[in-house]
Design an enzyme around this catalytic site. Structure first.
Site, PDB file in Angstrom:
ATOM      1  N   GLN A 256       0.574  -1.024   0.132  1.00  0.00           N
ATOM      2  CA  GLN A 256       0.027  -0.152   0.158  1.00  0.00           C
ATOM      3  C   GLN A 256       0.372   1.096  -0.214  1.00  0.00           C
ATOM      4  OE1 GLN A 256      -3.333   2.008   2.854  1.00  0.00           O
ATOM      5  NE2 GLN A 256      -2.608   0.411   3.070  1.00  0.00           N
ATOM      6  N   SER A 257       1.957   1.412   0.795  1.00  0.00           N
ATOM      7  CA  SER A 257       2.806   2.698   1.144  1.00  0.00           C
ATOM      8  C   SER A 257       3.076   2.953  -0.216  1.00  0.00           C
ATOM      9  CB  SER A 257       4.241   3.035   2.556  1.00  0.00           C
ATOM     10  OG  SER A 257       4.897   2.008   1.635  1.00  0.00           O
TER      11      SER A 257
ATOM     12  N   LEU B 216       9.751  -9.105 -14.633  1.00  0.00           N
ATOM     13  CA  LEU B 216      10.853  -9.520 -14.441  1.00  0.00           C
ATOM     14  C   LEU B 216      11.286 -10.212 -12.960  1.00  0.00           C
ATOM     15  CD1 LEU B 216      12.785  -8.512 -15.767  1.00  0.00           C
ATOM     16  CD2 LEU B 216      13.729  -5.980 -14.632  1.00  0.00           C
TER      17      LEU B 216
ATOM     18  N   MET C 164      14.082 -10.267 -10.836  1.00  0.00           N
ATOM     19  CA  MET C 164      15.157  -9.660 -10.458  1.00  0.00           C
ATOM     20  C   MET C 164      16.812 -10.565 -10.018  1.00  0.00           C
ATOM     21  SD  MET C 164      15.375  -6.268 -11.564  1.00  0.00           S
ATOM     22  CE  MET C 164      16.373  -5.570  -9.891  1.00  0.00           C
TER      23      MET C 164
ATOM     24  N   GLY D  13      11.866  -3.559   2.117  1.00  0.00           N
ATOM     25  CA  GLY D  13      12.826  -3.737   3.054  1.00  0.00           C
ATOM     26  C   GLY D  13      14.290  -3.551   3.369  1.00  0.00           C
TER      27      GLY D  13
ATOM     28  N   ARG E  39      21.366  -5.778  -2.395  1.00  0.00           N
ATOM     29  CA  ARG E  39      21.336  -7.382  -2.588  1.00  0.00           C
ATOM     30  C   ARG E  39      21.080  -7.304  -4.101  1.00  0.00           C
ATOM     31  NH1 ARG E  39      19.347  -6.634   2.325  1.00  0.00           N
ATOM     32  NH2 ARG E  39      16.858  -7.560   2.254  1.00  0.00           N
TER      33      ARG E  39
ATOM     34  N   GLU F 217       1.234  -1.070   8.739  1.00  0.00           N
ATOM     35  CA  GLU F 217       0.308   0.337   9.287  1.00  0.00           C
ATOM     36  C   GLU F 217       0.170   0.280  10.931  1.00  0.00           C
ATOM     37  OE1 GLU F 217      -1.888   3.852   9.147  1.00  0.00           O
ATOM     38  OE2 GLU F 217      -1.476   2.759   7.254  1.00  0.00           O
TER      39      GLU F 217
ATOM     40  N   ASP G 186      -0.193   3.941   5.879  1.00  0.00           N
ATOM     41  CA  ASP G 186       0.155   3.528   4.574  1.00  0.00           C
ATOM     42  C   ASP G 186       0.626   4.807   3.648  1.00  0.00           C
ATOM     43  OD1 ASP G 186       1.632   0.811   4.930  1.00  0.00           O
ATOM     44  OD2 ASP G 186      -0.249   0.212   5.258  1.00  0.00           O
TER      45      ASP G 186
ATOM     46  N   GLY H 240      -8.114  21.520  20.694  1.00  0.00           N
ATOM     47  CA  GLY H 240      -8.201  22.569  19.752  1.00  0.00           C
ATOM     48  C   GLY H 240      -8.433  23.657  20.179  1.00  0.00           C
ATOM     49  N   GLY H 241      -8.447  25.156  19.766  1.00  0.00           N
ATOM     50  CA  GLY H 241      -9.018  26.408  20.573  1.00  0.00           C
ATOM     51  C   GLY H 241     -10.461  26.439  20.395  1.00  0.00           C
TER      52      GLY H 241
END
Length: 407
Positions: free
Chosen positions: A16-17, A70, A72, A96, A102, A137, A166, A241-242
């Protein structure tokens, strides 16, 4: 012409992120090429609602992209990746820590291949003691200040349903990428962009750090809590808050039959009139913010004695007619069916070649000269021939690459 037309993004992200960031770039007009392992982004299979069809988890985070596969780990795969890097403007990954290094592609190596490359990395944490920890998350929420300040005073820490760890980090990454592209237009050089989930959550919790420092000068009077220790407490639905606010119940009393009401100084008199207590408008015990502050719970109880007799839409209309800030708590079902959000292009229906129509969130970034047309996400490897053909890979080699597990 779209805002980012001509910008190619090599998208090595998953879950997700990262995909939330690259989808925003795609909506802004970038050519986002999603590079996946031959098995695909794991979210294609997670939380499936239709057998053997890409999940909503995947489809709602990967619209407007192209997909290639692909391996890798293969030598030919690394050669092809090298050519992809040379033609990219932006590379985004959320593996990671150290995973891309690597593979043989350190930042230094990537700079050699393409000095104009903007290389964006999304990680769970920065380079300190948490650097190698796994992040998800809610872990980011836990370690970024959100959970300790969410919930009611006597209850446990709570996660928020908003994916601030995320997707919130993804938005931060987009800001960094756009800034790097702008600087490149002046310097001609790419640079590295690094964003950590913990840092993004902490940035979104900035006001709680504000209140942590205010604690050194005494109790936080805007909070409903009766006692304070040495850290910012959980304060339920108070804004902190205010302008005091609270979620009050409405008829008929279902789980989301609430409306959030904020009582500004100028709003007290009309509120008092609406709830049938006009005498409180000038009562010294209630007339000023200073008088109301010690008994905010009683104030919202008085308001709720009126709202509980009406549905939240009636309450919304009555309060808005007097310019009183408020908003009904909208369920996920109500949001999906909201005609206004559909008209605004924020809730959209998209046709998918395998699952049919699905509903997703449209672009929250709306530019007058770069309108967004949300397009269906790609099938796995859908654009292999198209994109690898641009690199000079022949149809025969493409078939061999598939047979040998390279793509």
């Amino acid at each position: 012409m779209k805002a980012l037309e001509g910008v190619r993004v090599l998208d090595m992200t998953h879950v997700q992120s990262g995909p939330s960031a690259t989808q925003l770039l795609a909506w802004l007009g970038a050519d986002v090429v999603k590079l996946e392992a031959p098995t695909g982004d794991i979210t294609r299979q997670q939380l499936r609602d239709v057998p053997d069809v890409d999940s909503l988890y995947f489809t709602m985070l990967n619209c407007n992209k192209r997909s290639i596969t692909l391996n890798m780990k293969s030598e030919r795969g690394k050669e092809i990746f090298t050519e992809l890097v040379k033609s990219a403007d932006v590379l985004v990954e959320n593996f990671g820590p150290g995973a891309v290094d690597r593979m043989g592609f350190t930042w230094e190596r990537l700079q050699e291949l393409n000095p104009r490359l903007v290389y964006a990395s999304i990680k769970g944490f920065g380079q300190g003691r948490y650097a190698k920890f796994k992040a998800y998350e809610v872990i980011a929420q836990a370690m970024g200040g959100s959970m300790s300040t969410t919930g009611f005073e006597e209850g446990p820490p709570l996660a928020t349903g908003a994916q601030i760890g995320d997707s919130g980090t993804g938005v931060h990454a987009v800001a960094g990428i756009l800034a790097a592209l702008f600087q490149r237009s002046q310097t001609g050089r790419g640079q590295r962009v690094q964003v950590a989930m913990q840092h993004a959550v902490l940035n979104l919790c900035r006001v709680k750090l504000r209140d942590q420092q205010r604690l050194t000068h005494g109790a936080l009077r805007e909070y409903p809590n009766r006692t304070f220790g040495d850290e910012v407490p959980r304060s339920g639905n108070a804004s902190g808050g205010g302008q005091p606010g609270w979620a009050v119940r409405c008829a008929p009393g279902g789980p989301n039959d609430y409306i959030y009401v904020i009582v500004q100084p100028v709003g007290w008199k009309p509120v008092a009139n609406i709830i049938g207590r006009p005498e409180l408008a000038d009562d010294p015990e209630w007339a000023t913010p200073e008088a109301r502050l010690p008994k905010l719970d009683k104030m919202f109880q008085l308001i709720e004695e009126w709202t509980i007799r009406h549905d939240k839409w009636t309450v919304l209309d009555r309060l808005n007619a007097e310019n009183i800030p408020c908003g009904p708590i909208l369920s996920t079902k109500e949001l999906v069916e909201d005609e206004s959000l559909r008209d605004e292009g924020i809730v959209v229906r998209v046709e998918h070649p395998e699952r049919g129509e699905f509903v997703t969130v449209g672009s929250p970034l709306q530019l007058s000269d770069s309108p967004v047309d949300v397009r269906t996400p790609p099938l796995l490897g859908e654009h292999n021939q198209e994109i690898y053909g641009e690199l000079g890979v022949s149809a025969d080699e493409l078939a061999d690459l598939k047979t040998n597990g390279v793509i």
